[in-house]
Design an enzyme around this catalytic site. Structure first.
Site, mmCIF file in Angstrom:
data_model
loop_
_atom_site.group_PDB
_atom_site.id
_atom_site.type_symbol
_atom_site.label_atom_id
_atom_site.label_comp_id
_atom_site.label_asym_id
_atom_site.label_seq_id
_atom_site.Cartn_x
_atom_site.Cartn_y
_atom_site.Cartn_z
ATOM 1 N N GLU A 441 9.977 24.707 -12.943
ATOM 2 C CA GLU A 441 10.545 25.420 -14.092
ATOM 3 C C GLU A 441 11.879 24.811 -14.534
ATOM 4 O OE1 GLU A 441 8.531 27.119 -15.476
ATOM 5 O OE2 GLU A 441 7.151 27.666 -13.889
ATOM 6 N N GLY A 442 11.948 23.498 -14.457
ATOM 7 C CA GLY A 442 13.162 22.777 -14.825
ATOM 8 C C GLY A 442 13.982 22.503 -13.584
#
Length: 600
Positions: A441-442
């Site tokens: 998620e990044g």
């Protein structure tokens, strides 16, 4: 066998005494969140995850998921039955919108359940957790028809959802995606391409899975401005809601991973699969960020969650394991050795962990409250302030929260010594599961750049100035309590370091952007320390007042003050060093050529 007991007492302290959730009862969606209702939900959620979900964690890690020759996937033994109990209990509906079958309660309660699930069994928690991001995107960007077709069964848990973003050649730079969407005469699109690292890509928990897929239409710009978002169900849904034929989407393989083995992380192949566009063409990036922001807060809670369960097991071992004697003399002279909790270095790791966990729990739940206030606060000014604060701190909750979650997990493994390296004791699983949260998620470096490169300058720096004003205002409030005064003083100095680092970016990043890129990570960590400090100042004030009022449970409140002092005297020592790291600039980091870096 690892243990997990949901921290319901501490959760109720944060919700009822620090956040004072019941005081928001005049706002839409908060009217049913009475203290009695909140306490019941927290206690029952804790019981459910501790008794039903946690026992499957170690066995699910060992068994993993299985892909069968026909491409179907089964989850570890017990997952399907536990998920059915989760759905029957309505746990996934807590903060979902009432219009689609949810209970419409504040996100604070939904986030509490998510954090308990992730502590008990992170791999299991990811199945409903991924669906939340998909639900948010369809709710915000989907047509009324799409919402009516998909959301009721996704909210109920009858169907789950996924986010299909990453491809073999691109992750963060989604403008490079190659998956294509060709329009068909009936208004649908034929989706063709391969996606990787798709959590919960296929499983046997629900009869249908609603994939949200990023793709490019013919002639779309070859950049992030050319991305569109599509609903691609595993089974086509008829107009009456019934399931029809199997769509042309299949699992190529299940990734062999370091951790979260109980979650099916899949390579997904789309071979002309039928999909429907969500929102406008080439506007998929905005929808993607709805999913990503929801997921980033959830992943930040995974950092808290793994730290919490690792801490519980580290503490239990420290109380039981006997080695050596206390430096001040035998603590239990009748025994051959003292429990290792007497040793200062073990206490150091335990106090660092407890202080992070309880501060991070308060930060996550306060963040959840801001999510609600963004939409439901009484005035536009209050809604804007809440949105500014949670937007600023989302990358901090994700980045700093998972960095520290992993650190705590490894320190708790260290307390176990050699036995922590033995798989049957379960400590290695907490470390392995915590590690992914820093990546997906990044990655946390991306979070740091989101904070320093995007959020600081947004709207002329409005969000960070509001954060500074919030911290300064709380530090300025006078107190007769020594701990409160200590924490306020140290927090004031720490936020001063953050202000100085912010100003240095303003003065030195425009001429050389690498100065910002190199300093962003230190800045994110500094912001995390300050954010935890704000929570500890608030908790210290509440604990001090409770003791003065003789409210009972004095040992609990005394422990809060001890942890607040620990934050003030140990965590804040990093603030000045982190500011100096920012101000060191990029010269040494960028000095070598790629060829020089390769010299052995």
């Amino acid at each position: 066998m690892p243990v997990y007991n949901a921290p319901t007492r501490d959760t109720r302290f944060v919700i009822n005494e620090v956040l004072q959730l019941a005081s928001y009862g005049h706002l839409a969606g908060f009217e049913n969140a009475t203290q009695e209702m909140t306490d019941t939900i927290v206690e029952e959620a804790g019981r459910f995850v501790s008794e039903v979900v946690a026992p499957l964690n170690l066995s699910g890690d060992k068994e993993g998921c299985t892909r069968h020759p026909d491409g179907s996937v089964t989850t570890p033994a017990g997952f399907k039955e536990a998920y059915r109990q989760y759905v029957d209990g309505g746990w996934g509906t807590l903060s979902a919108p009432e219009a689609f079958g949810g209970q419409g309660l504040p996100h604070v309660l939904g986030f509490t359940m998510e954090s308990y699930l992730a502590s008990a069994n992170q791999a299991f928690a990811m199945y409903p957790g991924l669906a939340n991001g998909a639900i948010s995107a369809i709710r915000e960007k989907g047509s009324p028809e799409q919402q009516a077709m998909y959301l009721p069964k996704m909210v109920s848990g009858e169907w789950l959802g996924t986010m299909n973003l990453t491809e073999p050649h691109c992750g963060t730079d989604l403008g490079m995606i190659r998956t294509r969407a060709v329009p068909a005469a009936d208004g649908s699109y034929a989706i063709t391409g391969t996606k990787i690292f798709i959590s919960a890509g296929d499983h046997d928990l629900t009869e249908n899975i609603i994939h949200l897929v990023l793709a490019k239409t013919p002639g779309a710009p070859e950049s992030s401005k050319g991305i569109s978002l599509f609903i691609v169900p595993k089974f086509i849904v008829g107009a009456d809601g019934s399931l029809g034929e199997r769509n042309a989407v299949s699992v190529g393989s299940i990734e062999e991973k370091m951790g979260i083995h109980g979650n099916a992380t899949c390579v997904m192949n789309y071979d002309g699969a039928k999909g429907w566009m969500v929102g406008e063409e080439n506007k998929g990036l905005a929808a993607m960020f709805i999913m990503m922001n929801a997921a980033r807060l959830g992943v930040g809670m995974q950092g808290l969650a793994q730290a919490d369960v690792a801490y519980q097991n580290g503490l239990a071992y420290a109380l039981d394991r006997r080695q050596g004697r206390a430096l001040t003399g035998p603590a239990e002279p009748q025994e051959r050795a003292d429990p290792i909790i007497v040793h200062p270095d073990v206490r150091r790791m335990l106090m660092d962990a407890k202080t992070f966990i309880e501060g991070m729990r308060a930060l996550c739940l306060w963040g959840a409250l801001q999510v609600d206030l963004t939409h439901k606060a009484a005035t536009e000014a209050e809604r804007q302030e809440a949105d500014d604060l949670i937007s600023l701190l989302t990358p901090v909750i994700k980045g700093y929260g998972t960095d520290m979650g992993y650190k705590v997990a490894t320190n708790m493994q260290q307390i176990w010594g050699g036995h922590g390296y033995i798989a049957e004791n379960g400590m290695d699983q907490f470390v392995r599961d915590a590690r992914i949260a820093m990546i997906y998620e990044g990655a946390n470096g991306v979070q740091a750049m989101d904070l320093a490169g995007r959020k600081l300058a947004l709207n002329g720096g409005r969000a960070v100035q509001r954060f500074f004003a919030l911290v300064d205002g709380e530090c300025a409030q006078p107190s007769d309590d020594e701990t409160v005064t200590l924490v306020a003083g140290r927090l004031s100095k720490a936020v001063g370091e953050m202000k100085a680092a912010t100003m240095w970016f303003m003065q030195n990043a425009p001429a050389n952007p690498n100065n910002l890129g190199v300093g962003a990570y230190a800045y994110m960590t500094l912001t995390g320390i300050v954010s935890l400090g704000l929570m500890w100042l608030r908790m210290a004030k509440v604990a001090s007042a409770a003791i003065a009022a003789e409210a009972g449970d004095t040992p609990f409140y005394e422990a809060k003050l001890a942890c607040a002092r620990h934050w003030a005297t140990r965590y804040t020592t990093e603030a000045g060093a982190l500011r100096r790291e920012v101000e060191a600039g990029s010269e040494t980091i960028m000095a070598l050529t790629p060829e020089q870096l390769a010299i052995a």
